[in-house]
Scaffold this active site. Sequence first.
Site, PDB file in Angstrom:
ATOM      1  N   SER A 165      33.632  41.806  40.177  1.00 38.96           N
ATOM      2  CA  SER A 165      33.540  42.319  38.806  1.00 38.96           C
ATOM      3  C   SER A 165      32.574  43.470  38.629  1.00 38.96           C
ATOM      4  CB  SER A 165      33.162  41.190  37.849  1.00 38.96           C
ATOM      5  OG  SER A 165      31.909  40.635  38.198  1.00 38.96           O
ATOM      6  N   HIS A 184      39.653  38.800  37.524  1.00 33.87           N
ATOM      7  CA  HIS A 184      39.920  40.204  37.220  1.00 33.87           C
ATOM      8  C   HIS A 184      41.201  40.711  37.877  1.00 33.87           C
ATOM      9  CE1 HIS A 184      35.932  40.735  35.360  1.00 33.87           C
ATOM     10  NE2 HIS A 184      35.564  39.826  36.249  1.00 33.87           N
ATOM     11  N   LYS A 193      40.786  37.659  29.798  1.00 35.87           N
ATOM     12  CA  LYS A 193      40.660  39.058  30.221  1.00 35.87           C
ATOM     13  C   LYS A 193      42.022  39.737  30.051  1.00 35.87           C
ATOM     14  CE  LYS A 193      36.654  38.246  33.167  1.00 35.87           C
ATOM     15  NZ  LYS A 193      36.398  36.836  32.771  1.00 35.87           N
TER      16      LYS A 193
END
Length: 394
Positions: free
Chosen positions: A183, A211, A242
């Site tokens: 990240s 992610h 996300k």
Amino acid sequence: MNLLESVQRGLAELDAQGLRRRLRVADSACSAHMTVDGRDIIGFASNDYLGLAAHPALVAAFGEGAERYGSGSGGSHLLGGHSRAHAKLEDELASFVGAFSDAPRALFFSTGYMANLAAMTALTGKDATIFSDALNHASLIDGARLSRAKIEIYPHADTAALAALLDASDATTKLIVTDTVFSMDGDIAPLAALVALAERHGAWLVVDDAHGFGVLGPQGRGALAAAALRSPHLVYVGTLGKAAGVAGAFVCAHETVIEWFVQRARSYIFTTAAPPAVAHAVSASLKVIGGDEGDARRAHLAELITRTRALLRATRWTPVDSHTAVQPLVIGSNEATLAVMDALDAHGLWVPAIRPPTVPAGTSRLRVSLSAAHSFDDLARLEAALVAASEASA
């Protein structure tokens, strides 16, 4: 008062080192263009990679879920809080990402942090050893510590060093754990090599695809799908706040592993289930992610990544070689990084400064987080602001 004074001294030390974190208040929905602290800004701070957080279909599904199931779950999953919306979503998630297993099953968690705590603790114990990448997320680190297992940290993405540690270990249970997309650097773990090591040494491989889910792989099915990997040793953690644009997380693995989690994962058993409306909205998100619109958003995001890599290379600072939506720009000292962040803020751009202990001392950076909701004009604004900041600090 002595207790308060000691805390105040600690805060003063953070101020002196340029390390105090500060909250900003969003007055609008998460998007590329937001109102924050009463000002209109272009945000490069969120992890809303596909720009779905304010998508009309998801907003409508959230409302529909609240109308159907109410505002709260009322209890833990095992004590009345597990709704039809949760069960349906778990089936959909297992189908969406579970091709790495012959009998996949998914388990829904309220947060990614809780999912990672579960993955680290349910499969290990005092007789186990966890092999953890040096740059893993804090939730994986904390989960490893809570597991009471022995912890071996291998240098970032160094599979040769990991192999040596595995060769030297006589642990009854071995577990390798890694982020997929890291990240703060945006690079991707060597997943194929890690799977091979897990199979060779009879180890679990837990991958945190926070992610990557929704962004990587065919139809956004994640990093394992992108690498076309299959193995019964794999335990997959995905985040739904996300790219998916909602909230929560899930673990997907062989159905036997997930049944064990239901029995032993404390961060699943001993907490109130997330509102069913959240699960209902995530179901709507999966339809967008896996459809033509999701493909179009990922294609636009890919072009944004290419252009951002080029504009960051043209600055006087040091970009990290990332091919993902996380585009870091290493400035160096805390003070210099905060100064550049403030300069961009003056141009109406929110690009957060990342400082120790999140990253090593001397590598403080701006973290440019891209979203499919950004336009090429937004990137032009960012480029112009970076040029001005560079000239001002030269």
